[in-house]
Design a protein around this motif. Structure first.
Motif, mmCIF file in Angstrom:
data_model
loop_
_atom_site.group_PDB
_atom_site.id
_atom_site.type_symbol
_atom_site.label_atom_id
_atom_site.label_comp_id
_atom_site.label_asym_id
_atom_site.label_seq_id
_atom_site.Cartn_x
_atom_site.Cartn_y
_atom_site.Cartn_z
ATOM 1 N N GLU A 159 20.548 161.166 62.691
ATOM 2 C CA GLU A 159 19.993 160.642 61.449
ATOM 3 C C GLU A 159 18.596 160.095 61.714
ATOM 4 N N PRO A 160 17.762 159.997 60.677
ATOM 5 C CA PRO A 160 16.373 159.568 60.879
ATOM 6 C C PRO A 160 16.238 158.201 61.537
ATOM 7 N N ILE A 161 15.167 158.057 62.310
ATOM 8 C CA ILE A 161 14.737 156.794 62.903
ATOM 9 C C ILE A 161 13.296 156.590 62.470
ATOM 10 N N ILE A 162 12.969 155.413 61.934
ATOM 11 C CA ILE A 162 11.614 155.156 61.460
ATOM 12 C C ILE A 162 11.184 153.736 61.796
ATOM 13 N N SER A 163 9.888 153.481 61.629
ATOM 14 C CA SER A 163 9.293 152.137 61.642
ATOM 15 C C SER A 163 9.508 151.339 62.924
ATOM 16 N N PRO A 164 9.310 151.902 64.120
ATOM 17 C CA PRO A 164 9.407 151.073 65.325
ATOM 18 C C PRO A 164 8.323 150.002 65.337
ATOM 19 N N ALA A 165 8.675 148.815 65.825
ATOM 20 C CA ALA A 165 7.729 147.693 65.873
ATOM 21 C C ALA A 165 7.991 146.868 67.118
ATOM 22 N N TRP A 166 6.954 146.675 67.928
ATOM 23 C CA TRP A 166 7.066 145.910 69.172
ATOM 24 C C TRP A 166 7.069 144.415 68.913
ATOM 25 N N SER A 167 7.876 143.689 69.683
ATOM 26 C CA SER A 167 7.778 142.228 69.702
ATOM 27 C C SER A 167 6.560 141.836 70.527
ATOM 28 N N ALA A 168 6.075 140.608 70.329
ATOM 29 C CA ALA A 168 4.849 140.161 70.991
ATOM 30 C C ALA A 168 5.004 140.031 72.499
ATOM 31 N N ASP A 169 6.247 139.901 73.000
ATOM 32 C CA ASP A 169 6.445 139.813 74.444
ATOM 33 C C ASP A 169 6.633 141.174 75.091
ATOM 34 N N GLY A 170 6.657 142.242 74.287
ATOM 35 C CA GLY A 170 6.790 143.585 74.828
ATOM 36 C C GLY A 170 8.163 143.902 75.371
ATOM 37 N N GLU A 171 9.150 143.059 75.092
ATOM 38 C CA GLU A 171 10.491 143.268 75.628
ATOM 39 C C GLU A 171 11.441 143.916 74.638
ATOM 40 N N ARG A 172 11.077 143.922 73.346
ATOM 41 C CA ARG A 172 11.984 144.422 72.315
ATOM 42 C C ARG A 172 11.225 145.299 71.319
ATOM 43 N N VAL A 173 11.951 146.248 70.768
ATOM 44 C CA VAL A 173 11.425 147.098 69.697
ATOM 45 C C VAL A 173 12.413 147.052 68.536
ATOM 46 N N ALA A 174 11.927 146.643 67.380
ATOM 47 C CA ALA A 174 12.734 146.726 66.162
ATOM 48 C C ALA A 174 12.501 148.096 65.535
ATOM 49 N N ALA A 200 11.387 148.354 57.196
ATOM 50 C CA ALA A 200 10.048 147.837 57.482
ATOM 51 C C ALA A 200 10.044 146.538 58.280
ATOM 52 N N PRO A 201 10.710 146.481 59.463
ATOM 53 C CA PRO A 201 10.706 145.234 60.236
ATOM 54 C C PRO A 201 9.336 144.928 60.838
ATOM 55 N N ALA A 202 9.000 143.629 60.867
ATOM 56 C CA ALA A 202 7.748 143.167 61.477
ATOM 57 C C ALA A 202 8.020 141.845 62.183
ATOM 58 N N TRP A 203 7.563 141.737 63.431
ATOM 59 C CA TRP A 203 7.830 140.547 64.237
ATOM 60 C C TRP A 203 6.845 139.420 63.930
ATOM 61 N N SER A 204 7.350 138.202 63.908
ATOM 62 C CA SER A 204 6.455 137.045 63.942
ATOM 63 C C SER A 204 5.871 136.932 65.346
ATOM 64 N N PRO A 205 4.676 136.334 65.490
ATOM 65 C CA PRO A 205 4.054 136.260 66.821
ATOM 66 C C PRO A 205 4.904 135.541 67.866
ATOM 67 N N ASP A 206 5.748 134.586 67.451
ATOM 68 C CA ASP A 206 6.572 133.872 68.433
ATOM 69 C C ASP A 206 7.862 134.609 68.764
ATOM 70 N N GLY A 207 8.104 135.746 68.115
ATOM 71 C CA GLY A 207 9.271 136.565 68.423
ATOM 72 C C GLY A 207 10.590 136.024 67.920
ATOM 73 N N LYS A 208 10.555 134.943 67.134
ATOM 74 C CA LYS A 208 11.798 134.329 66.668
ATOM 75 C C LYS A 208 12.285 134.882 65.332
ATOM 76 N N THR A 209 11.377 135.530 64.600
ATOM 77 C CA THR A 209 11.678 135.925 63.230
ATOM 78 C C THR A 209 11.203 137.343 62.968
ATOM 79 N N LEU A 210 11.917 138.040 62.091
ATOM 80 C CA LEU A 210 11.477 139.330 61.594
ATOM 81 C C LEU A 210 11.266 139.228 60.084
ATOM 82 N N ALA A 211 10.160 139.763 59.615
ATOM 83 C CA ALA A 211 9.994 139.990 58.180
ATOM 84 C C ALA A 211 10.514 141.394 57.890
ATOM 85 N N VAL A 212 11.293 141.531 56.836
ATOM 86 C CA VAL A 212 11.900 142.824 56.500
ATOM 87 C C VAL A 212 11.828 143.049 54.992
#
Length: 423
Positions: free
Chosen positions: A191-206, A239-251
């Motif tokens: 199934e489709p995969i879309i909208s990858p987004a890196w966390s600011a620490d480079g350890e996670r991808v939403a 449409a996930p997007a990381w906050s700079p501190d990596g604690k929150t996602l805007a979706v």
């Protein structure tokens, strides 16, 4: 949603595209000021594939800041004191030399030294011992060191990118080096995969996966390969997007009706609604200081970029040129907005200085651009586009003068996101 590929995915219209694993680099354009540098073949590199000097040269060329001079000549390494005369005749301002030799434990000792050709001055170097699988990363680190020494800005060559491919019925989310090589599959799905987004620490991808037959948000841990389900509410989760501190996602969620913006803990939980519009609000992205969220909304009748406080509040419109502006990306210093604008039916990458006159400038001559993402030093933009019958990833300088294509063998590339500096 107005992001062209996300719209198609949400409504079942993604086209098939073959996968690829290897890239080649094609650099086009000429900058006004480029530093001429020679990269001599590293001693011993033929016994330690890949060729380190070629990777370093390609990195520097792709940055738009360098013009690479023919590095052939006498056999040199980091311990040599080169005669500068032939390099001056080649009009090189600087010279990089080095070596790669296998150690008893199987690792490679990689060394380099940088010379100022004009002043015949040693500008320093370094050594690193790496396993064979990390030789490409070692070359990127050398390119970073050269870039920073000669420009004063931090290099981005040892960073990573994420992107998506499709081969037959299979979709893949890839994590690769900044030049597109050394791609590792993070997820494969029918199934489709879309909208990858890196966390600011480079350890996670939403990212967003349709494996549940609807868009659902996951977070993937790059080192362990484990993932966590973050948003699987009624309707669409996207449409996930990381906050700079990596604690929150805007979706973007449609759980309460139309598509609206929410924030949610990066480990999951109950989302908090940010917007209350009768239109569609989507594609959130945090400002680098975390105080604002930029997003796309049609609340004014057509999709435009807006900005609001990160905790919610009155949005203010940011883009006014054109009647269809989507996919905002903010430079790391918070000064430049990159976005896709539809002009006469063509989707082109634009940049605009925030806080300025509001004038937007198109920096591409292609017609199907999407998914812009800034390099962590803010000097390049990564984006996807279509050239001829093939989709490709491109990088461009902010003035559009130097572009580099990272092209696969008969494959299409899409949904890129440039990761942060690695610690």
């Amino acid at each position: 949603m107005w992001r062209r590929r996300e719209v198609a995915a949400l409504f079942g219209g993604l086209a098939a595209a073959p996968a690829f694993a290897q890239f080649r680099v094609e650099v086009t354009g000429v900058g006004l000021t480029q530093l001429p540098i020679a990269i001599a073949p590293f001693r011993g590199q033929d016994q330690a594939p890949p060729k380190l000097s070629a990777i370093i040269a390609a990195d520097l060329e792709r940055s738009g800041q360098f013009r690479v001079i023919d590095g052939s000549g006498p056999n040199l390494d980091e311990s040599s004191r080169p005669d500068m005369s032939p390099w001056r005749q080649k009009a090189a301002d600087s010279l990089a030399v080095g070596s790669a030799s296998r150690l008893a434990d199987g690792r490679f000792d990689v060394r380099f030294r940088l010379w100022d050709v004009v002043k015949a001055q040693d500008l320093g170097g370094h050594a690193q011992a790496v396993p064979q699988g990390d030789l490409r990363r070692a070359a990127h680190r050398i390119a970073d060191a050269i870039y920073e020494k000669l420009t004063g800005d931090k290099g981005v060559f040892a960073t990573r990118i994420a992107y998506v491919t499709k081969a037959g019925p299979r979709y893949n989310l890839w994590v690769a080096d900044s030049d597109g090589e050394n791609a590792q599959s993070a997820l494969a799905s029918n199934e489709p995969i879309i909208s990858p987004a890196w966390s600011a620490d480079g350890e996670r991808v939403a990212y967003v996966s349709f494996e549940s037959r609807k868009p659902v948000v996951y977070v993937h841990d790059v080192s362990s390969g484990k993932r966590r389900l973050i948003a699987n509410f009624r309707g669409s989760n996207s449409a996930p997007a990381w906050s700079p501190d990596g604690k929150t996602l805007a979706v973007t969620l449609s759980r309460d009706g139309g598509s609206q913006l929410y924030t949610i803990d990066a480990n999951g939980g109950e989302p908090r609604r940010l917007t209350q519009s009768s239109g569609i609000d989507t594609e959130p992205v945090y400002s680098p200081d975390g105080r604002s969220i930029y997003f796309v909304s049609d609340r004014g009748g057509a999709p435009q970029v807006y900005r609001m406080p990160a905790g919610g509040g009155n949005p203010e419109r940011v883009t006014f040129s054109g009647n269809y502006n989507i996919s905002p990306a903010i430079s790391p210093d918070g000064r430049i907005l990159a976005f896709i604008s539809r002009v006469n039916g063509q989707f082109k990458l634009h940049v605009m200085e925030l806080g300025g006159s509001g004038t937007a400038t198109a920096i591409t001559d292609t017609v199907a651009d999407e998914s812009p993402s800034f390099a962590p030093n803010g000097r390049l933009i990564l984006y996807a586009t279509r050239q001829g019958n093939q989709e490709a990833l491109m990088t461009t300088t902010l003035d559009g003068k130097i572009k580099a294509r990272l092209a696969g063998q008969g494959g299409d590339l899409r949904e890129p996101d440039w990761g942060p500096f690695l610690k």
